[in-house]
Design a protein around this motif. Structure first.
Motif, PDB file in Angstrom:
ATOM      1  N   GLY A  72      14.967  18.115   8.332  1.00  0.00           N
ATOM      2  CA  GLY A  72      15.646  17.156   7.476  1.00  0.00           C
ATOM      3  C   GLY A  72      16.054  15.886   8.190  1.00  0.00           C
ATOM      4  O   GLY A  72      16.364  14.884   7.556  1.00  0.00           O
TER       5      GLY A  72
ATOM      6  N   CYS B 261      14.216  24.028  -7.118  1.00  0.00           N
ATOM      7  CA  CYS B 261      14.526  22.615  -6.949  1.00  0.00           C
ATOM      8  C   CYS B 261      13.252  21.900  -6.517  1.00  0.00           C
ATOM      9  O   CYS B 261      12.623  22.272  -5.513  1.00  0.00           O
ATOM     10  CB  CYS B 261      15.639  22.410  -5.931  1.00  0.00           C
ATOM     11  SG  CYS B 261      16.631  20.942  -6.312  1.00  0.00           S
TER      12      CYS B 261
ATOM     13  N   GLY C 245      11.447  19.056  -4.913  1.00  0.00           N
ATOM     14  CA  GLY C 245      11.640  17.992  -3.937  1.00  0.00           C
ATOM     15  C   GLY C 245      10.303  17.477  -3.450  1.00  0.00           C
ATOM     16  O   GLY C 245       9.265  17.671  -4.091  1.00  0.00           O
TER      17      GLY C 245
ATOM     18  N   TRP D 210       9.502  13.637   1.700  1.00  0.00           N
ATOM     19  CA  TRP D 210      10.551  12.834   1.092  1.00  0.00           C
ATOM     20  C   TRP D 210      11.357  13.693   0.120  1.00  0.00           C
ATOM     21  O   TRP D 210      11.053  14.856  -0.109  1.00  0.00           O
ATOM     22  CB  TRP D 210       9.937  11.653   0.352  1.00  0.00           C
ATOM     23  CG  TRP D 210       9.049  10.788   1.183  1.00  0.00           C
ATOM     24  CD1 TRP D 210       9.131  10.591   2.534  1.00  0.00           C
ATOM     25  CD2 TRP D 210       7.947   9.998   0.738  1.00  0.00           C
ATOM     26  NE1 TRP D 210       8.157   9.721   2.946  1.00  0.00           N
ATOM     27  CE2 TRP D 210       7.403   9.340   1.877  1.00  0.00           C
ATOM     28  CE3 TRP D 210       7.357   9.762  -0.500  1.00  0.00           C
ATOM     29  CZ2 TRP D 210       6.321   8.477   1.800  1.00  0.00           C
ATOM     30  CZ3 TRP D 210       6.287   8.897  -0.584  1.00  0.00           C
ATOM     31  CH2 TRP D 210       5.769   8.271   0.556  1.00  0.00           C
ATOM     32  N   GLY D 211      12.388  13.080  -0.462  1.00  0.00           N
ATOM     33  CA  GLY D 211      13.139  13.745  -1.516  1.00  0.00           C
ATOM     34  C   GLY D 211      12.663  13.278  -2.883  1.00  0.00           C
ATOM     35  O   GLY D 211      11.903  12.324  -3.010  1.00  0.00           O
TER      36      GLY D 211
ATOM     37  N   TYR E 135      12.242   9.679  -2.836  1.00  0.00           N
ATOM     38  CA  TYR E 135      13.186   8.970  -1.977  1.00  0.00           C
ATOM     39  C   TYR E 135      12.738   9.132  -0.519  1.00  0.00           C
ATOM     40  O   TYR E 135      12.919  10.191   0.075  1.00  0.00           O
ATOM     41  CB  TYR E 135      14.600   9.512  -2.167  1.00  0.00           C
ATOM     42  CG  TYR E 135      15.290   8.981  -3.401  1.00  0.00           C
ATOM     43  CD1 TYR E 135      16.204   7.938  -3.315  1.00  0.00           C
ATOM     44  CD2 TYR E 135      15.002   9.497  -4.655  1.00  0.00           C
ATOM     45  CE1 TYR E 135      16.828   7.429  -4.447  1.00  0.00           C
ATOM     46  CE2 TYR E 135      15.613   9.002  -5.801  1.00  0.00           C
ATOM     47  CZ  TYR E 135      16.526   7.974  -5.686  1.00  0.00           C
ATOM     48  OH  TYR E 135      17.130   7.478  -6.811  1.00  0.00           O
TER      49      TYR E 135
ATOM     50  N   ASP F 130      15.617  10.075   1.997  1.00  0.00           N
ATOM     51  CA  ASP F 130      16.487  11.237   1.766  1.00  0.00           C
ATOM     52  C   ASP F 130      15.641  12.477   1.485  1.00  0.00           C
ATOM     53  O   ASP F 130      15.403  12.828   0.324  1.00  0.00           O
ATOM     54  CB  ASP F 130      17.430  10.960   0.604  1.00  0.00           C
ATOM     55  CG  ASP F 130      18.546  12.007   0.497  1.00  0.00           C
ATOM     56  OD1 ASP F 130      18.435  13.050   1.180  1.00  0.00           O
ATOM     57  OD2 ASP F 130      19.505  11.788  -0.246  1.00  0.00           O
ATOM     58  N   PRO F 131      15.156  13.163   2.525  1.00  0.00           N
ATOM     59  CA  PRO F 131      14.245  14.299   2.324  1.00  0.00           C
ATOM     60  C   PRO F 131      14.904  15.510   1.674  1.00  0.00           C
ATOM     61  O   PRO F 131      14.207  16.415   1.221  1.00  0.00           O
ATOM     62  CB  PRO F 131      13.777  14.621   3.744  1.00  0.00           C
ATOM     63  CG  PRO F 131      14.860  14.112   4.635  1.00  0.00           C
ATOM     64  CD  PRO F 131      15.398  12.885   3.963  1.00  0.00           C
ATOM     65  N   GLN F 132      16.253  15.552   1.599  1.00  0.00           N
ATOM     66  CA  GLN F 132      16.928  16.715   1.025  1.00  0.00           C
ATOM     67  C   GLN F 132      17.133  16.596  -0.491  1.00  0.00           C
ATOM     68  O   GLN F 132      17.522  17.563  -1.142  1.00  0.00           O
ATOM     69  CB  GLN F 132      18.286  16.896   1.704  1.00  0.00           C
ATOM     70  CG  GLN F 132      18.204  17.403   3.128  1.00  0.00           C
ATOM     71  CD  GLN F 132      17.674  18.823   3.207  1.00  0.00           C
ATOM     72  OE1 GLN F 132      17.981  19.664   2.367  1.00  0.00           O
ATOM     73  NE2 GLN F 132      16.864  19.107   4.218  1.00  0.00           N
ATOM     74  N   MET F 133      16.874  15.425  -1.067  1.00  0.00           N
ATOM     75  CA  MET F 133      17.123  15.249  -2.499  1.00  0.00           C
ATOM     76  C   MET F 133      16.096  16.026  -3.323  1.00  0.00           C
ATOM     77  O   MET F 133      14.904  16.027  -3.013  1.00  0.00           O
ATOM     78  CB  MET F 133      17.080  13.765  -2.860  1.00  0.00           C
ATOM     79  CG  MET F 133      17.498  13.472  -4.291  1.00  0.00           C
ATOM     80  SD  MET F 133      17.540  11.693  -4.656  1.00  0.00           S
ATOM     81  CE  MET F 133      18.975  11.227  -3.701  1.00  0.00           C
ATOM     82  N   CYS F 134      16.550  16.702  -4.383  1.00  0.00           N
ATOM     83  CA  CYS F 134      15.641  17.441  -5.255  1.00  0.00           C
ATOM     84  C   CYS F 134      16.254  17.549  -6.642  1.00  0.00           C
ATOM     85  O   CYS F 134      17.448  17.292  -6.837  1.00  0.00           O
ATOM     86  CB  CYS F 134      15.308  18.821  -4.692  1.00  0.00           C
ATOM     87  SG  CYS F 134      16.727  19.936  -4.529  1.00  0.00           S
TER      88      CYS F 134
END
Length: 351
Positions: A151, A284, A286, A290-291, A306, A309-313
């Motif tokens: 991440g 989730c 993602g 990337w996110g 995104y 922001d690789p954690q966005m899902c």
């Protein structure tokens, strides 16, 4: 005697001109004196290689359309470059006119070319320079086998499950490549294509229809591979245009940083997604690197990748549905009496 003096002076000028340094690798580049003055497409300067007893002022004009004299950062060299380009390089490497966001990359063995900052040149193409233990695969820096992105751009060992957790995971249904699913959001609406060409989780209507999505690990959608959170997943919408059904079987694309995720028939432009299990049967959605999240502050937002922001899902409930509603194998679904809670695997049934 006067003619002899004139001939000698002409020879001095010729020798001075011959001594001027010209560099020919990539773009024609010249040494210039510290008094270089640029006016429009002309440059005037004192020749740094001129005999100290002579005054040698050189004027050169860039004649190619759209070019103008451009000095190097140290103001010792000039070449004819286009607007917005920088003159990069050195006498020991090569000189080139490079656009913003690019550097001169390469080596004596491969040659030198303008490449995006952080890339190398192998003699044919520019390639990203991978850091933090990542390796180059299909033109992208990814974590090597046995590791996953943590991440923050670094790689960490792929997580393993204890025996108890492993058993719990096996008890939960898993999504797999080659199978088709609907994506239901936490609002109860299903993800699908709207008549504007973008994907939203919204009620079905004349301008919005839910998507039937096939999960793929490759362009051929090779079936039977369990999708794990660290896998790269491509999503194919088996439905077509809202009004006509045309253009069916296209990929969700890789629109990023606010651009709305839409469709593309070109696999190279397909989005690289990931699916991670969430509690209560949710997944989730993602991105592999990337996110994925809302694209706009709208009541019903589209989605975008995104890159920062690789954690966005985005959370969805995935429901397996037949990829082909005309196939006889679908009759197997009714045999259990409750396909939601006691799911039957129809893969072994004859069509």
């Amino acid at each position: 005697m006067k003619n002899i003096q004139l001939s000698f002076f002409a020879l001095l000028l010729q020798a001075s001109s011959l001594n001027a340094k010209v560099y020919r690798k990539n773009v024609l580049t010249y040494d210039v004196g510290p008094d270089a003055k640029i006016t429009g497409n002309k440059i005037e300067y004192s020749d740094p290689d001129c005999d100290p007893d002579l005054q040698c002022v050189t004027t050169k004009t860039c004649t190619s359309a759209g070019t103008a004299p451009t000095l190097s950062a140290n103001k010792k060299y000039f070449a004819c470059c286009r607007e917005g380009q920088r003159l990069l390089g050195s006498p020991d490497t090569a000189f080139d006119c490079c656009a913003a966001g690019h550097d001169l990359a390469g080596s004596a063995a491969t040659g030198y070319r303008c490449c995006p900052t952080g890339y190398s040149f192998d003699g044919q193409i520019c390639k990203p320079v991978c850091k933090n233990g990542k390796v180059l695969v299909d033109g992208q820096c990814v974590c090597p086998d046995g590791t996953v992105d943590s991440g923050d751009g670094t790689c960490k060992p792929k997580p393993t499950c204890s025996s108890g957790l492993q058993a719990e995971l096996f008890d939960q249904p898993s999504v797999a490549s080659g199978k088709c699913y609907t994506f239901t959001s936490e609002t109860g609406n299903r993800l699908g294509l709207r008549s504007d060409g973008y994907y939203y989780a919204a009620p079905d209507s004349m301008v919005q229809r839910y998507g039937k999505f096939e999960l793929c690990m490759d362009e051929k959608c090779t079936p039977g591979q369990v999708v794990n959170p660290f896998d790269k997943v491509y999503i194919k919408d088996l439905y077509g245009d809202v009004a006509t059904g045309a253009n069916r079987g296209q990929w969700l694309n890789n629109a990023q940083n606010g651009a709305h995720i839409a469709r593309t028939p070109t696999f190279a432009n397909a989005g690289q997604f990931s699916l991670s299990k969430w509690p209560c049967g949710k997944y989730c959605l993602g991105g592999f690197q990337w996110g994925v999240g809302p694209a706009c502050p709208a009541e019903i937002p589209a989605m975008t990748f995104y890159s920062q922001d690789p954690q966005m899902c985005v959370a969805f409930t995935l429901t397996e549905v037949p990829c082909d509603i005309k196939a006889d194998v679908n009759n197997c679904i009714w045999n259990s009496g409750d396909q939601c809670c006691n799911k039957v695997d129809c893969s072994g049934k004859l069509k």
